[in-house]
Write a protein that holds these residues in place. Structure first.
Motif, short mmCIF file in Angstrom:
data_model
loop_
_atom_site.label_atom_id
_atom_site.label_comp_id
_atom_site.label_asym_id
_atom_site.label_seq_id
_atom_site.Cartn_x
_atom_site.Cartn_y
_atom_site.Cartn_z
N HIS A 149 0.81 -1.23 0.00
CA HIS A 149 0.00 0.00 0.00
C HIS A 149 0.84 1.28 0.00
CE1 HIS A 149 -2.30 3.26 2.01
NE2 HIS A 149 -3.33 2.77 1.34
N ASP A 150 1.72 1.45 0.99
CA ASP A 150 2.45 2.70 1.09
C ASP A 150 3.47 2.86 -0.02
OD1 ASP A 150 0.94 3.22 3.29
OD2 ASP A 150 2.61 3.42 4.70
N GLN A 165 -11.18 -3.60 11.97
CA GLN A 165 -11.26 -2.33 11.25
C GLN A 165 -12.65 -2.15 10.65
OE1 GLN A 165 -8.06 -2.48 8.39
NE2 GLN A 165 -6.49 -2.66 9.97
N GLN A 169 -8.23 7.65 2.07
CA GLN A 169 -8.38 8.19 3.41
C GLN A 169 -7.49 7.52 4.45
OE1 GLN A 169 -13.03 8.66 2.59
NE2 GLN A 169 -12.52 9.30 4.66
N SER A 170 -6.51 6.74 3.98
CA SER A 170 -5.49 6.24 4.90
C SER A 170 -4.56 7.41 5.22
CB SER A 170 -4.69 5.12 4.24
OG SER A 170 -3.93 5.64 3.14
N THR A 221 -11.81 -4.03 0.47
CA THR A 221 -11.14 -4.16 1.76
C THR A 221 -10.23 -5.38 1.89
OG1 THR A 221 -12.96 -5.45 2.69
CG2 THR A 221 -13.12 -3.04 2.87
#
Length: 454
Positions: A154-155, A339, A229-230, A316
Protein backbone atom coordinates in the motif's frame (compact mmCIF):
# COMPACT_ATOMS: atom_id res chain seq x y z
CA UNK A 1 -23.11 34.41 2.86
CA UNK A 2 -23.82 30.66 2.67
CA UNK A 3 -21.07 28.39 1.45
CA UNK A 4 -21.50 27.26 -2.15
CA UNK A 5 -22.11 23.51 -2.60
CA UNK A 6 -20.31 21.65 -5.41
CA UNK A 7 -22.08 18.73 -7.07
CA UNK A 8 -20.54 15.73 -8.78
CA UNK A 9 -22.44 12.82 -10.33
CA UNK A 10 -20.74 9.45 -9.86
CA UNK A 11 -21.01 6.65 -12.38
CA UNK A 12 -19.05 3.83 -13.99
CA UNK A 13 -19.22 2.41 -17.52
CA UNK A 14 -20.78 -0.80 -16.25
CA UNK A 15 -24.26 -2.08 -15.33
CA UNK A 16 -24.21 -1.52 -11.54
CA UNK A 17 -21.52 0.76 -10.08
CA UNK A 18 -22.24 0.33 -6.34
CA UNK A 19 -25.92 -0.48 -5.73
CA UNK A 20 -25.71 -4.11 -6.74
CA UNK A 21 -28.91 -5.73 -7.98
CA UNK A 22 -30.65 -2.61 -9.27
CA UNK A 23 -30.34 -3.81 -12.86
CA UNK A 24 -33.51 -5.81 -12.04
CA UNK A 25 -35.35 -2.59 -11.23
CA UNK A 26 -37.62 -1.66 -14.19
CA UNK A 27 -36.68 1.98 -13.62
CA UNK A 28 -33.00 1.23 -14.19
CA UNK A 29 -31.83 1.53 -17.82
CA UNK A 30 -28.16 0.76 -17.31
CA UNK A 31 -28.59 -2.66 -18.96
CA UNK A 32 -28.15 -2.61 -21.89
CA UNK A 33 -27.66 1.17 -21.74
CA UNK A 34 -24.06 1.05 -20.52
CA UNK A 35 -23.01 -0.17 -23.98
CA UNK A 36 -24.89 2.62 -25.77
CA UNK A 37 -23.40 6.14 -26.11
CA UNK A 38 -26.93 7.60 -26.10
CA UNK A 39 -27.39 6.39 -22.51
CA UNK A 40 -24.33 8.34 -21.40
CA UNK A 41 -25.26 11.41 -23.44
CA UNK A 42 -28.63 11.45 -21.66
CA UNK A 43 -26.92 11.10 -18.27
CA UNK A 44 -24.50 13.94 -19.03
CA UNK A 45 -27.28 16.21 -20.25
CA UNK A 46 -29.27 15.48 -17.10
CA UNK A 47 -26.29 16.44 -14.95
CA UNK A 48 -25.84 19.64 -16.93
CA UNK A 49 -29.56 20.43 -16.64
CA UNK A 50 -29.02 20.29 -12.88
CA UNK A 51 -25.97 22.59 -13.12
CA UNK A 52 -23.72 19.85 -11.73
CA UNK A 53 -20.04 20.71 -11.73
CA UNK A 54 -18.83 17.32 -12.94
CA UNK A 55 -19.73 13.85 -14.12
CA UNK A 56 -17.24 11.34 -12.74
CA UNK A 57 -16.45 7.94 -14.22
CA UNK A 58 -14.77 5.50 -11.85
CA UNK A 59 -12.89 2.54 -13.34
CA UNK A 60 -11.19 -0.73 -12.35
CA UNK A 61 -9.07 -3.28 -14.20
CA UNK A 62 -9.90 -6.61 -12.63
CA UNK A 63 -12.70 -8.64 -11.11
CA UNK A 64 -13.91 -8.86 -7.52
CA UNK A 65 -12.75 -12.24 -6.32
CA UNK A 66 -12.23 -11.99 -2.55
CA UNK A 67 -15.71 -13.03 -1.44
CA UNK A 68 -15.82 -16.82 -1.17
CA UNK A 69 -12.27 -16.99 -2.52
CA UNK A 70 -13.33 -16.75 -6.18
CA UNK A 71 -14.89 -14.43 -8.74
CA UNK A 72 -18.25 -16.22 -9.01
CA UNK A 73 -20.31 -13.81 -6.90
CA UNK A 74 -18.72 -10.79 -8.54
CA UNK A 75 -19.45 -12.13 -12.01
CA UNK A 76 -22.93 -13.42 -11.15
CA UNK A 77 -24.08 -10.03 -9.88
CA UNK A 78 -22.19 -7.88 -12.38
CA UNK A 79 -20.02 -6.19 -9.75
CA UNK A 80 -18.44 -3.47 -11.90
CA UNK A 81 -18.19 -5.99 -14.70
CA UNK A 82 -18.60 -6.01 -17.65
CA UNK A 83 -16.97 -2.61 -17.69
CA UNK A 84 -16.00 -0.46 -20.67
CA UNK A 85 -13.23 2.13 -20.92
CA UNK A 86 -14.84 5.47 -19.97
CA UNK A 87 -12.10 7.66 -21.43
CA UNK A 88 -13.43 6.89 -24.90
CA UNK A 89 -16.74 8.57 -24.02
CA UNK A 90 -15.50 11.88 -22.71
CA UNK A 91 -14.84 13.81 -25.93
CA UNK A 92 -18.27 12.76 -27.17
CA UNK A 93 -19.98 13.83 -23.94
CA UNK A 94 -18.16 17.15 -23.97
CA UNK A 95 -19.41 17.70 -27.53
CA UNK A 96 -22.98 16.99 -26.41
CA UNK A 97 -22.78 19.42 -23.45
CA UNK A 98 -21.54 22.98 -23.07
CA UNK A 99 -20.42 23.42 -19.47
CA UNK A 100 -20.30 20.13 -17.59
CA UNK A 101 -16.88 19.01 -16.37
CA UNK A 102 -15.66 15.43 -16.57
CA UNK A 103 -13.52 13.39 -14.18
CA UNK A 104 -12.13 9.96 -14.94
CA UNK A 105 -10.05 7.45 -13.00
CA UNK A 106 -6.61 6.44 -14.24
CA UNK A 107 -4.24 4.23 -12.27
CA UNK A 108 -0.64 5.16 -11.51
CA UNK A 109 0.01 1.44 -11.05
CA UNK A 110 -1.13 0.18 -14.43
CA UNK A 111 -0.39 2.93 -16.96
CA UNK A 112 3.00 4.50 -17.74
CA UNK A 113 3.13 8.21 -16.87
CA UNK A 114 4.07 9.16 -20.44
CA UNK A 115 0.87 7.52 -21.71
CA UNK A 116 -1.25 9.09 -18.97
CA UNK A 117 0.14 12.55 -19.68
CA UNK A 118 -0.73 12.18 -23.36
CA UNK A 119 -4.20 10.85 -22.56
CA UNK A 120 -5.16 13.74 -20.30
CA UNK A 121 -3.64 16.41 -22.51
CA UNK A 122 -5.61 14.99 -25.42
CA UNK A 123 -8.82 14.94 -23.37
CA UNK A 124 -8.19 18.46 -22.13
CA UNK A 125 -7.84 19.64 -25.73
CA UNK A 126 -10.90 17.71 -26.90
CA UNK A 127 -13.08 18.95 -24.01
CA UNK A 128 -11.88 22.58 -24.13
CA UNK A 129 -10.38 22.34 -20.64
CA UNK A 130 -13.21 20.50 -18.89
CA UNK A 131 -11.22 17.43 -17.83
CA UNK A 132 -9.92 16.17 -14.51
CA UNK A 133 -7.99 13.10 -13.36
CA UNK A 134 -9.00 10.94 -10.41
CA UNK A 135 -5.60 9.63 -9.33
CA UNK A 136 -5.64 6.10 -7.91
CA UNK A 137 -2.95 3.59 -7.02
CA UNK A 138 -5.38 0.64 -7.51
CA UNK A 139 -6.37 -2.09 -5.09
CA UNK A 140 -7.57 -5.21 -6.95
CA UNK A 141 -5.01 -7.98 -6.90
CA UNK A 142 -6.83 -9.59 -9.82
CA UNK A 143 -5.75 -6.65 -12.02
CA UNK A 144 -2.10 -7.37 -11.28
CA UNK A 145 -2.67 -10.93 -12.49
CA UNK A 146 -3.76 -9.53 -15.85
CA UNK A 147 -0.20 -8.51 -16.68
CA UNK A 148 -0.78 -4.83 -15.94
CA UNK A 149 2.08 -4.52 -13.51
CA UNK A 150 3.11 -5.39 -9.98
CA UNK A 151 0.71 -4.44 -7.19
CA UNK A 152 3.09 -3.12 -4.57
CA UNK A 153 2.42 -2.84 -0.86
CA UNK A 154 0.00 0.00 0.00
CA UNK A 155 2.45 2.70 1.09
CA UNK A 156 4.99 1.86 -1.60
CA UNK A 157 2.28 2.30 -4.22
CA UNK A 158 1.99 5.86 -2.98
CA UNK A 159 5.78 6.33 -3.04
CA UNK A 160 5.82 5.23 -6.66
CA UNK A 161 2.85 7.49 -7.37
CA UNK A 162 4.79 10.48 -5.99
CA UNK A 163 7.45 10.02 -8.66
CA UNK A 164 4.77 9.26 -11.24
CA UNK A 165 3.18 12.65 -10.58
CA UNK A 166 6.52 14.43 -10.91
CA UNK A 167 7.01 12.87 -14.35
CA UNK A 168 3.55 13.99 -15.45
CA UNK A 169 4.11 17.48 -14.05
CA UNK A 170 7.38 17.84 -15.96
CA UNK A 171 5.67 16.78 -19.18
CA UNK A 172 2.66 19.05 -18.69
CA UNK A 173 4.31 22.08 -17.13
CA UNK A 174 7.87 22.19 -18.48
CA UNK A 175 8.19 20.47 -21.82
CA UNK A 176 6.45 23.00 -24.08
CA UNK A 177 6.30 26.78 -23.93
CA UNK A 178 2.91 28.36 -24.48
CA UNK A 179 4.22 30.13 -27.58
CA UNK A 180 5.94 27.09 -29.14
CA UNK A 181 3.53 27.24 -32.09
CA UNK A 182 5.05 30.04 -34.19
CA UNK A 183 3.20 29.32 -37.46
CA UNK A 184 5.94 31.03 -39.46
CA UNK A 185 4.95 30.29 -43.05
CA UNK A 186 7.65 32.49 -44.50
CA UNK A 187 10.40 30.38 -42.88
CA UNK A 188 8.39 27.13 -42.98
CA UNK A 189 8.39 26.69 -39.18
CA UNK A 190 5.28 25.33 -37.48
CA UNK A 191 6.83 24.74 -34.03
CA UNK A 192 9.97 26.41 -32.71
CA UNK A 193 12.32 23.60 -31.51
CA UNK A 194 13.90 26.02 -29.02
CA UNK A 195 10.58 26.21 -27.20
CA UNK A 196 10.14 22.44 -26.82
CA UNK A 197 12.43 20.51 -24.51
CA UNK A 198 13.06 17.04 -23.16
CA UNK A 199 12.45 16.45 -19.46
CA UNK A 200 15.21 13.83 -18.98
CA UNK A 201 13.69 12.33 -15.86
CA UNK A 202 15.69 9.56 -14.18
CA UNK A 203 14.32 8.25 -10.89
CA UNK A 204 13.83 5.13 -8.82
CA UNK A 205 10.78 3.93 -10.76
CA UNK A 206 10.78 5.80 -14.07
CA UNK A 207 13.13 6.97 -16.81
CA UNK A 208 11.36 9.34 -19.22
CA UNK A 209 13.25 11.43 -21.73
CA UNK A 210 10.43 13.38 -23.38
CA UNK A 211 9.45 15.73 -24.81
CA UNK A 212 5.74 15.60 -24.14
CA UNK A 213 3.76 14.52 -27.19
CA UNK A 214 1.10 17.22 -26.75
CA UNK A 215 1.19 20.99 -26.89
CA UNK A 216 0.02 22.83 -23.75
CA UNK A 217 -3.70 22.68 -23.06
CA UNK A 218 -5.94 25.31 -21.51
CA UNK A 219 -5.22 23.90 -18.04
CA UNK A 220 -1.80 22.38 -18.80
CA UNK A 221 -2.27 19.98 -15.87
CA UNK A 222 -5.79 18.51 -15.65
CA UNK A 223 -7.85 19.19 -12.55
CA UNK A 224 -6.53 16.74 -9.93
CA UNK A 225 -8.78 14.61 -7.74
CA UNK A 226 -7.83 11.77 -5.41
CA UNK A 227 -9.62 9.25 -3.22
CA UNK A 228 -7.69 7.79 -0.30
CA UNK A 229 -8.38 8.19 3.41
CA UNK A 230 -5.49 6.24 4.90
CA UNK A 231 -2.78 8.38 6.54
CA UNK A 232 -0.63 7.91 3.43
CA UNK A 233 -3.56 8.72 1.20
CA UNK A 234 -4.24 11.95 3.08
CA UNK A 235 -0.57 12.95 2.82
CA UNK A 236 -0.60 12.33 -0.93
CA UNK A 237 -3.87 14.18 -1.40
CA UNK A 238 -2.75 17.20 0.62
CA UNK A 239 0.29 17.55 -1.65
CA UNK A 240 -1.28 16.87 -5.06
CA UNK A 241 -5.07 16.89 -5.05
CA UNK A 242 -7.32 19.84 -5.68
CA UNK A 243 -10.32 17.81 -4.50
CA UNK A 244 -10.71 14.65 -2.44
CA UNK A 245 -13.45 12.08 -2.85
CA UNK A 246 -14.25 11.02 0.72
CA UNK A 247 -16.70 8.74 2.49
CA UNK A 248 -17.12 9.84 6.11
CA UNK A 249 -19.59 7.93 8.25
CA UNK A 250 -21.10 11.10 9.75
CA UNK A 251 -20.60 14.84 10.07
CA UNK A 252 -18.40 14.51 13.15
CA UNK A 253 -15.95 12.24 11.32
CA UNK A 254 -16.05 14.62 8.37
CA UNK A 255 -14.99 17.55 10.53
CA UNK A 256 -12.11 15.46 11.94
CA UNK A 257 -10.93 14.40 8.48
CA UNK A 258 -11.14 17.91 7.06
CA UNK A 259 -9.06 19.26 9.95
CA UNK A 260 -6.35 16.64 9.33
CA UNK A 261 -6.00 17.57 5.67
CA UNK A 262 -6.08 21.29 6.39
CA UNK A 263 -3.04 20.82 8.65
CA UNK A 264 -1.30 18.82 5.91
CA UNK A 265 -2.10 21.55 3.37
CA UNK A 266 -0.17 24.02 5.48
CA UNK A 267 2.76 21.62 5.82
CA UNK A 268 2.92 21.46 2.02
CA UNK A 269 2.88 25.23 1.65
CA UNK A 270 -0.62 25.33 0.24
CA UNK A 271 -3.25 27.78 1.39
CA UNK A 272 -6.08 26.60 3.63
CA UNK A 273 -8.97 25.44 1.49
CA UNK A 274 -6.80 24.49 -1.48
CA UNK A 275 -8.35 21.01 -1.32
CA UNK A 276 -12.11 20.62 -1.82
CA UNK A 277 -13.87 17.74 -0.03
CA UNK A 278 -16.51 15.87 -1.99
CA UNK A 279 -18.46 13.61 0.39
CA UNK A 280 -20.01 10.49 -1.09
CA UNK A 281 -23.76 10.24 -0.50
CA UNK A 282 -26.60 8.15 -1.80
CA UNK A 283 -29.92 9.99 -2.04
CA UNK A 284 -33.46 8.69 -2.26
CA UNK A 285 -35.92 11.55 -2.63
CA UNK A 286 -39.69 11.71 -3.07
CA UNK A 287 -42.29 14.44 -2.75
CA UNK A 288 -44.21 12.77 0.10
CA UNK A 289 -43.28 10.56 3.03
CA UNK A 290 -45.57 7.78 1.81
CA UNK A 291 -44.00 7.79 -1.65
CA UNK A 292 -40.54 7.84 -0.07
CA UNK A 293 -41.19 4.77 2.05
CA UNK A 294 -42.49 2.83 -0.94
CA UNK A 295 -39.50 3.90 -3.01
CA UNK A 296 -36.95 2.81 -0.41
CA UNK A 297 -38.72 -0.52 0.01
CA UNK A 298 -38.71 -1.13 -3.76
CA UNK A 299 -35.03 -0.31 -4.01
CA UNK A 300 -34.16 -2.64 -1.15
CA UNK A 301 -36.21 -5.39 -2.74
CA UNK A 302 -33.89 -5.41 -5.75
CA UNK A 303 -30.62 -5.36 -3.76
CA UNK A 304 -28.21 -8.26 -4.27
CA UNK A 305 -26.56 -8.89 -0.89
CA UNK A 306 -24.01 -11.35 -2.24
CA UNK A 307 -23.00 -8.83 -4.89
CA UNK A 308 -22.60 -6.11 -2.28
CA UNK A 309 -20.40 -8.40 -0.18
CA UNK A 310 -18.29 -9.17 -3.25
CA UNK A 311 -17.87 -5.43 -3.85
CA UNK A 312 -16.95 -4.83 -0.22
CA UNK A 313 -14.46 -7.72 -0.32
CA UNK A 314 -12.66 -6.19 -3.29
CA UNK A 315 -12.40 -2.83 -1.56
CA UNK A 316 -11.14 -4.16 1.76
CA UNK A 317 -9.69 -7.63 1.17
CA UNK A 318 -12.15 -8.97 3.76
CA UNK A 319 -14.02 -12.17 2.86
CA UNK A 320 -17.40 -12.05 4.62
CA UNK A 321 -18.56 -15.39 3.23
CA UNK A 322 -19.67 -17.75 5.98
CA UNK A 323 -20.90 -15.14 8.43
CA UNK A 324 -24.28 -15.88 10.00
CA UNK A 325 -26.96 -13.16 10.21
CA UNK A 326 -26.80 -13.06 14.00
CA UNK A 327 -22.98 -12.80 14.22
CA UNK A 328 -21.80 -9.60 15.89
CA UNK A 329 -19.02 -8.20 13.74
CA UNK A 330 -17.23 -6.68 16.73
CA UNK A 331 -16.70 -10.10 18.31
CA UNK A 332 -14.04 -11.36 15.89
CA UNK A 333 -10.27 -11.11 16.44
CA UNK A 334 -9.11 -10.59 12.87
CA UNK A 335 -7.44 -7.19 12.36
CA UNK A 336 -9.38 -6.69 9.13
CA UNK A 337 -12.68 -7.50 10.85
CA UNK A 338 -11.83 -5.17 13.73
CA UNK A 339 -11.26 -2.33 11.25
CA UNK A 340 -14.53 -3.25 9.57
CA UNK A 341 -16.34 -3.20 12.93
CA UNK A 342 -14.73 0.11 13.87
CA UNK A 343 -16.05 1.72 10.69
CA UNK A 344 -19.61 0.72 11.53
CA UNK A 345 -19.18 1.60 15.20
CA UNK A 346 -18.55 5.19 14.12
CA UNK A 347 -21.92 5.21 12.35
CA UNK A 348 -23.74 4.37 15.57
CA UNK A 349 -21.49 3.90 18.65
CA UNK A 350 -24.44 2.62 20.71
CA UNK A 351 -25.19 -0.21 18.33
CA UNK A 352 -23.80 -3.75 18.45
CA UNK A 353 -23.82 -4.40 14.72
CA UNK A 354 -24.81 -7.88 13.55
CA UNK A 355 -23.91 -9.18 10.14
CA UNK A 356 -27.58 -8.97 9.09
CA UNK A 357 -27.71 -5.29 10.09
CA UNK A 358 -24.53 -4.54 8.16
CA UNK A 359 -26.02 -6.17 5.06
CA UNK A 360 -29.22 -4.18 5.48
CA UNK A 361 -27.22 -0.94 5.78
CA UNK A 362 -25.28 -1.64 2.58
CA UNK A 363 -28.27 -2.47 0.37
CA UNK A 364 -28.39 1.01 -1.14
CA UNK A 365 -25.14 2.75 -2.15
CA UNK A 366 -23.02 0.26 -0.17
CA UNK A 367 -21.07 1.88 2.70
CA UNK A 368 -21.86 5.40 1.50
CA UNK A 369 -24.20 7.32 3.85
CA UNK A 370 -27.77 7.30 2.56
CA UNK A 371 -29.99 10.37 2.79
CA UNK A 372 -33.66 9.56 2.29
CA UNK A 373 -36.35 12.23 2.50
CA UNK A 374 -38.48 14.84 0.85
CA UNK A 375 -36.68 17.57 -1.13
CA UNK A 376 -36.70 19.84 1.92
CA UNK A 377 -35.39 17.10 4.22
CA UNK A 378 -32.62 16.10 1.81
CA UNK A 379 -31.54 19.72 1.32
CA UNK A 380 -31.51 20.23 5.11
CA UNK A 381 -29.23 17.23 5.60
CA UNK A 382 -26.87 18.24 2.80
CA UNK A 383 -26.54 21.70 4.31
CA UNK A 384 -25.61 20.18 7.67
CA UNK A 385 -22.81 18.18 6.05
CA UNK A 386 -21.47 21.44 4.58
CA UNK A 387 -21.95 23.69 7.61
CA UNK A 388 -21.08 21.23 10.40
CA UNK A 389 -18.96 18.63 8.62
CA UNK A 390 -16.89 21.15 6.69
CA UNK A 391 -17.10 19.37 3.34
CA UNK A 392 -17.42 21.39 0.15
CA UNK A 393 -19.76 19.28 -1.93
CA UNK A 394 -21.09 15.87 -2.75
CA UNK A 395 -20.28 12.90 -4.92
CA UNK A 396 -23.77 11.59 -5.70
CA UNK A 397 -23.74 7.77 -5.77
CA UNK A 398 -26.67 6.46 -7.85
CA UNK A 399 -29.09 3.80 -6.70
CA UNK A 400 -30.55 3.31 -10.17
CA UNK A 401 -29.49 4.94 -13.43
CA UNK A 402 -30.50 7.43 -14.69
CA UNK A 403 -33.35 7.68 -12.17
CA UNK A 404 -31.33 8.69 -9.09
CA UNK A 405 -29.66 11.57 -10.89
CA UNK A 406 -32.90 12.72 -12.53
CA UNK A 407 -34.74 12.67 -9.19
CA UNK A 408 -31.99 14.74 -7.57
CA UNK A 409 -31.97 17.24 -10.44
CA UNK A 410 -35.75 17.59 -10.53
CA UNK A 411 -36.47 17.63 -6.79
CA UNK A 412 -33.38 18.54 -4.74
CA UNK A 413 -31.50 20.96 -6.99
CA UNK A 414 -34.39 23.46 -7.21
CA UNK A 415 -34.63 23.48 -3.40
CA UNK A 416 -30.88 24.06 -3.03
CA UNK A 417 -31.04 26.79 -5.67
CA UNK A 418 -33.84 28.53 -3.78
CA UNK A 419 -31.55 28.55 -0.75
CA UNK A 420 -28.65 29.93 -2.79
CA UNK A 421 -26.47 26.90 -2.06
CA UNK A 422 -25.82 25.62 -5.60
CA UNK A 423 -25.32 27.42 -8.87
CA UNK A 424 -28.41 28.22 -10.92
CA UNK A 425 -26.38 28.53 -14.13
CA UNK A 426 -22.80 28.26 -15.34
CA UNK A 427 -22.45 31.91 -16.28
CA UNK A 428 -19.74 33.16 -13.95
CA UNK A 429 -17.61 30.07 -13.40
CA UNK A 430 -15.24 30.30 -16.37
CA UNK A 431 -14.63 27.78 -19.10
CA UNK A 432 -12.16 25.33 -17.58
CA UNK A 433 -12.87 22.72 -14.90
CA UNK A 434 -10.31 24.29 -12.58
CA UNK A 435 -12.13 27.62 -12.84
CA UNK A 436 -15.35 25.84 -11.90
CA UNK A 437 -13.86 25.00 -8.51
CA UNK A 438 -11.40 27.86 -8.00
CA UNK A 439 -13.05 30.82 -9.71
CA UNK A 440 -12.85 32.52 -13.09
CA UNK A 441 -9.29 33.21 -14.20
CA UNK A 442 -7.79 30.31 -12.22
CA UNK A 443 -7.32 28.04 -15.21
CA UNK A 444 -3.89 26.77 -14.20
CA UNK A 445 -2.32 25.49 -11.02
CA UNK A 446 -1.04 28.10 -8.53
CA UNK A 447 2.70 28.50 -7.87
CA UNK A 448 2.39 26.81 -4.45
CA UNK A 449 1.41 23.49 -6.02
CA UNK A 450 3.92 20.66 -6.32
CA UNK A 451 3.57 20.73 -10.13
CA UNK A 452 5.27 24.14 -10.22
CA UNK A 453 8.18 23.05 -8.04
CA UNK A 454 9.59 19.87 -9.62
Amino acid sequence: MSKRIYLNAFTQACPTPQSEGQWKNPRDRSVPGFNNPEFWIDLARTAERGCFDTLFFADVHGVYDVYGGNMDAGIRHGVQVPGNDPTLLLALLAHETKHLGFLVTCSTTYFPPYVTAKLFSSLDHFTAGRIGWNIVTSYLESAARNGLGELLEHDERYERAEEYMDVCYKLWEQSWDDDAFVLDAENDVLVDPARVRKINHHGKYFAVEGPHMCAPTIQRTPYLVQAGQSPRGYAFGAKHAEALFVVFQNRHKAAEGVAKVRALEAANGRGSGAVKFMQGVGVVVAETQQELELKVARYKGYAAIEGLLALFGGWTGIDLAGFRPEDEIGAFDSNHIKQFAAFFAEIDPQKRWTFAEVCEYMKLASITPLIAGTPTQVADELELWIDEGGVDGFNLIPIDQPGSLADFVDLVVPELQRRGRVQADYGATGLSLRERFNGAGNTRLPPQHRAKQV
